[in-house]
Design a protein around this motif. Structure first.
Motif, mmCIF file in Angstrom:
data_model
loop_
_atom_site.group_PDB
_atom_site.id
_atom_site.type_symbol
_atom_site.label_atom_id
_atom_site.label_comp_id
_atom_site.label_asym_id
_atom_site.label_seq_id
_atom_site.Cartn_x
_atom_site.Cartn_y
_atom_site.Cartn_z
ATOM 1 N N PRO A 40 0.798 -1.235 0.000
ATOM 2 C CA PRO A 40 0.000 0.000 0.000
ATOM 3 C C PRO A 40 0.826 1.279 0.000
ATOM 4 N N SER A 41 1.971 1.271 0.683
ATOM 5 C CA SER A 41 2.656 2.531 0.947
ATOM 6 C C SER A 41 4.036 2.675 0.311
ATOM 7 N N ASP A 42 4.790 1.584 0.209
ATOM 8 C CA ASP A 42 6.184 1.683 -0.232
ATOM 9 C C ASP A 42 6.504 0.651 -1.302
ATOM 10 N N ASP A 43 7.345 1.045 -2.264
ATOM 11 C CA ASP A 43 7.877 0.069 -3.209
ATOM 12 C C ASP A 43 8.655 -0.984 -2.421
ATOM 13 N N THR A 44 8.567 -2.227 -2.873
ATOM 14 C CA THR A 44 9.278 -3.284 -2.157
ATOM 15 C C THR A 44 9.463 -4.486 -3.062
ATOM 16 N N THR A 45 10.167 -5.495 -2.562
ATOM 17 C CA THR A 45 10.277 -6.785 -3.221
ATOM 18 C C THR A 45 9.757 -7.861 -2.280
ATOM 19 N N ALA A 46 9.278 -8.955 -2.859
ATOM 20 C CA ALA A 46 8.647 -9.995 -2.042
ATOM 21 C C ALA A 46 9.050 -11.377 -2.517
ATOM 22 N N ARG A 47 8.904 -12.338 -1.601
ATOM 23 C CA ARG A 47 9.150 -13.764 -1.899
ATOM 24 C C ARG A 47 7.873 -14.531 -1.608
ATOM 25 N N LEU A 48 7.447 -15.347 -2.558
ATOM 26 C CA LEU A 48 6.203 -16.109 -2.446
ATOM 27 C C LEU A 48 6.510 -17.598 -2.516
ATOM 28 N N THR A 49 5.968 -18.369 -1.556
ATOM 29 C CA THR A 49 6.121 -19.827 -1.583
ATOM 30 C C THR A 49 4.769 -20.497 -1.367
ATOM 31 N N VAL A 50 4.566 -21.615 -2.037
ATOM 32 C CA VAL A 50 3.365 -22.435 -1.877
ATOM 33 C C VAL A 50 3.831 -23.839 -1.516
ATOM 34 N N THR A 51 3.382 -24.335 -0.336
ATOM 35 C CA THR A 51 3.876 -25.599 0.205
ATOM 36 C C THR A 51 2.695 -26.496 0.586
ATOM 37 N N PRO A 52 2.712 -27.762 0.203
ATOM 38 C CA PRO A 52 1.634 -28.656 0.638
ATOM 39 C C PRO A 52 1.536 -28.681 2.167
ATOM 40 N N VAL A 53 0.322 -28.637 2.685
ATOM 41 C CA VAL A 53 0.122 -28.693 4.135
ATOM 42 C C VAL A 53 0.675 -30.009 4.666
ATOM 43 N N GLY A 54 1.473 -29.923 5.725
ATOM 44 C CA GLY A 54 2.092 -31.103 6.305
ATOM 45 C C GLY A 54 3.462 -31.419 5.749
ATOM 46 N N GLU A 55 3.906 -30.665 4.749
ATOM 47 C CA GLU A 55 5.221 -30.877 4.168
ATOM 48 C C GLU A 55 6.076 -29.626 4.351
ATOM 49 N N THR A 56 7.338 -29.717 3.936
ATOM 50 C CA THR A 56 8.271 -28.603 4.139
ATOM 51 C C THR A 56 8.841 -28.049 2.845
ATOM 52 N N GLU A 57 8.765 -28.820 1.757
ATOM 53 C CA GLU A 57 9.338 -28.372 0.492
ATOM 54 C C GLU A 57 8.275 -27.695 -0.371
#
Length: 461
Positions: free
Chosen positions: A280-297
């Motif tokens: 909403p307020s500031d330019d930024t960079t982001a990291r997005l991850t999608v992980t199966p529930v119950g797993e770590t990878e």
């Protein structure tokens, strides 16, 4: 004679000066008495207030009246499940739909404090619609009114008939402003300015009047005079075939980390998912991850997403096989986010918006609305496993313990039309409810209880 007196005065003055210097010299190493003043504090417990919830209400249809295509009509009644702290009672109320002449009032609930403590209150509702112009399943939590709500859902493109629904369950009228974030940044459309929402009433604003042509709008609902509850009802029609409905509540407030505990993936070929995010307020960079529930990878990961302040970004996610997935977002500046997923794109399909969840660190009630195969998903933060105690709030149910691994997630089935007490024993978790069935998908976040507000420490100046 005068000279003698003058000399005597000089000698006497010198003697007195010497005596004073000596006295000071002796006094310097001496310890002077000191006074220590304790900082006075007063601990004041805020007076417990009435617990209050408002529900989104019935599913609404737009454009059914050919003589008045802007008219709204009720399309499906909301079935509501409600509960409060054991030993207390919730009082039912109604919120009049001012913009829907034939509409049923939306449900509202209050609960008074008991024994000097605020009463925890939870409710949720669901709707099923099967009509030529509108079809699908929607579920949403009934939530406390707020002065600010972020709605990340919907579309201003052709085929969408989306609605911003604003409810005022209180006793004082509210004035509301709707700020839209779109492709050109932040705007304040005339249709969203100075909306009067009388006490005990509901107002509806078509999203097309706010964000016509916007593919990925984000709406900030800001209230003055009194808090309001806001939802965004979305629906889509593809070549005259209804493609689902949803009732999205407010997502978590802007933060540098956002978590959606679970989203529902489908196995239908050609159906993916998309994440909508906004700084909403500031330019930024982001990291997005999608992980199966119950797993770590992670099964999907993207880093270095560039966000321009005030401009939403839509990120397509690879097709997700049937199951539930945790979504995490990390950014250098505060962001808001949600994810869209669908069961298909043909007749009989449905879709849902999955909102980011707020952190829960106190015992919290939550309601499970009627719907297909509801599941509770829990995520843990930190380096230690978290034991979560889950108890049916009514009927004296036996508590069960759910172990959430450090930094991980777990999902468990829950009963529809039930209310539970969730206790993470002072640890921090996030949670949501998801539904998945034949042509039905929905979700809502579990909101933390505010019944355990901490005392205020006052330090007089």
């Amino acid at each position: 004679m005068s000279g003698i007196r003058s000399g005597a005065r000089i000698a006497l003055g010198a003697a007195l000066s010497a005596g004073i210097v000596a006295a000071v010299a002796l006094a310097v190493p001496a310890t002077w008495p000191t006074v220590t003043r304790e900082v006075q504090t007063v601990t004041a417990a805020p007076e417990p207030s009435t617990s209050r919830l408002a529900c989104g209400g019935s599913t609404l249809a737009l454009g059914r009246d050919i003589e008045d295509v802007s008219a709204l009509q009720a399309a499906g009644a909301q079935r509501v499940t409600v509960g409060s702290t054991p030993g207390t009672e919730a009082t039912s109320g109604e919120i009049a739909p001012a913009d829907v002449p034939d509409g049923r009032p939306a449900a509202a609930f209050t609960a008074e404090p008991q024994d000097g403590a605020r009463t925890d209150l939870a409710a949720a509702g669901s709707t099923s619609v099967d009509a030529d112009d509108l079809a699908g399943f929607a579920a949403s939590a009934c939530t406390p009114p707020a002065m600010e709500s972020w709605l990340i859902a919907g579309s201003g493109l052709t085929g969408a008939a989306d609605l911003v629904v604003i409810a005022n369950p209180g006793d004082v009228a509210s004035r509301v402003a709707l700020t839209v974030y779109g492709a050109t940044g932040e705007t304040t459309p005339d249709a969203g300015a100075d909306i009067l929402v009388p006490a005990g009433s509901q107002r509806v604003v078509p999203l097309a009047a706010l964000a016509l042509g916007e593919q990925s709008p984000v709406v900030l609902v800001s209230a003055t005079q009194a808090p309001v509850q806001a939802t965004l009802q979305s629906s889509i029609t593809r070549t005259l075939v209804p493609g689902g409905i949803d009732q999205a509540g407010a997502t978590a407030a802007p933060d540098t980390t956002q978590t959606i505990p679970a989203v529902v993936g489908t196995s239908d070929a050609g159906v993916g998912a998309s994440v909508r995010l906004l700084a909403p307020s500031d330019d930024t960079t982001a990291r997005l991850t999608v992980t199966p529930v119950g797993e770590t990878e992670p099964v999907f990961e993207v880093d270095g997403l560039a966000l321009v302040a005030g401009v939403p970004l839509e990120v397509d996610v690879d097709e997700l096989p049937a199951g539930r997935y945790r979504v995490d977002l990390e950014a250098a500046a505060p962001v808001v986010s949600s994810l869209w997923s669908a069961t298909g794109i043909g007749a009989g399909s449905d879709f849902a918006w999955f909102a980011a969840a707020d952190a829960i660190s106190v015992p919290t009630l939550f309601a499970v609305a009627a719907g297909p195969a509801p599941r509770l998903t829990l995520t843990a933060e930190g380096d230690a496993d978290v034991e979560v105690e889950l108890t049916a709030a009514a009927g004296g149910g036996v508590a069960s313990t759910v172990l959430v691994p450090a930094g991980g997630s777990v999902t468990v089935p829950v009963d529809a039309r039930s209310v539970y007490l969730l206790d993470a024993r002072d640890e921090t978790i996030r949670a949501n409810i998801t539904y998945a069935g034949d042509g039905a998908i929905a979700s809502y976040a579990v909101a933390p209880a505010d019944a355990a507000a901490a005392p205020v420490v006052v330090r007089p100046r």
